[in-house]
Design an enzyme around this catalytic site. Sequence first.
Site, mmCIF file in Angstrom:
data_model
loop_
_atom_site.group_PDB
_atom_site.id
_atom_site.type_symbol
_atom_site.label_atom_id
_atom_site.label_comp_id
_atom_site.label_asym_id
_atom_site.label_seq_id
_atom_site.Cartn_x
_atom_site.Cartn_y
_atom_site.Cartn_z
ATOM 1 C CG HIS A 1 -22.345 23.660 28.005
ATOM 2 N ND1 HIS A 1 -22.143 24.196 29.256
ATOM 3 C CD2 HIS A 1 -23.628 23.191 28.005
ATOM 4 C CE1 HIS A 1 -23.241 24.058 29.984
ATOM 5 N NE2 HIS A 1 -24.156 23.461 29.245
ATOM 6 C CD GLN B 1 -31.030 22.108 26.206
ATOM 7 O OE1 GLN B 1 -30.694 22.736 25.204
ATOM 8 N NE2 GLN B 1 -30.167 21.458 26.967
ATOM 9 C CD GLU C 1 -31.104 22.766 30.067
ATOM 10 O OE1 GLU C 1 -30.139 22.000 29.993
ATOM 11 O OE2 GLU C 1 -31.189 23.807 29.402
ATOM 12 C CB ALA D 1 -26.111 16.661 31.231
ATOM 13 C CG ASP D 2 -27.951 21.252 32.713
ATOM 14 O OD1 ASP D 2 -27.238 21.628 33.654
ATOM 15 O OD2 ASP D 2 -27.692 21.511 31.527
#
Length: 263
Positions: free
Chosen positions: A45, A147, A149, A174-175
């Site tokens: 990001h 990760q 998510e 967040a995701d």
Amino acid sequence: MKNAFKDALKAGRPQIGLWLGLANSYSAELLAGAGFDWLLIDGEHAPNNVQTVLTQLQAIAPYPSQPVVRPSWNDPVQIKQLLDVGAQTLLIPMVQNADEARNAVAATRYPPAGIRGVGSALARASRWNRIPEYLHLANDAMCVLVQIETREAMSNLASILDVDGIDGVFIGPADLSADMGFAGNPQHPEVQAAIENAIVQIRAAGKAPGILMANEALAKRYLELGALFVAVGVDTTLLARGAEALAARFGVEKKLSGASGVY
């Protein structure tokens, strides 16, 4: 060859980290002196590329803080380049199942254990072939963090944990909260329950659970549950909120407003 971050996770020593999104070696070195156990160089990001990751690795190298690099995707070509410039610990985003986890591990290993291309004469990682036996030592020094998510990844967590070569599993709040229908609200009770259950499951499987959480109470809660690598802030947020707070103390009216964000 050693990987101090990997060794700490294996020993069960909690590691406190900070997220780096400024994509700058000067700020990376400044923060390397702050005392965090690890610093995440974000290529997903933040506006990083292989060259900017390299300069940040070089900036962090003299300090005790250990670098962790997140590529933009689970891409063996990108992973190969990051390893060659000296990354040893990678956080692979958006891993959905065991096959994708196996692919991530394979990308970090030289054959026959994996598919990493051999170019050590060009690689900072081998100090341009000045590290004796680098090709035979490198595989064991790699630390692979995947990760999870999404709800799909959560449902496949048990099989992901069974993959050889996975050192840790990082929960992306967040995701995950967005995928569960609570975008921007990782503190929703349903999201928190999923996170807490995953931390316990990951630790019980002998892997290291990780997360990014700027809420101090929640970060400490995750550590109590057994999380072993927890990032507790983001450099961009620290700079933005710190600058705003300083301006406000001198009566400067904030010109822009917006959501506080997840971190």
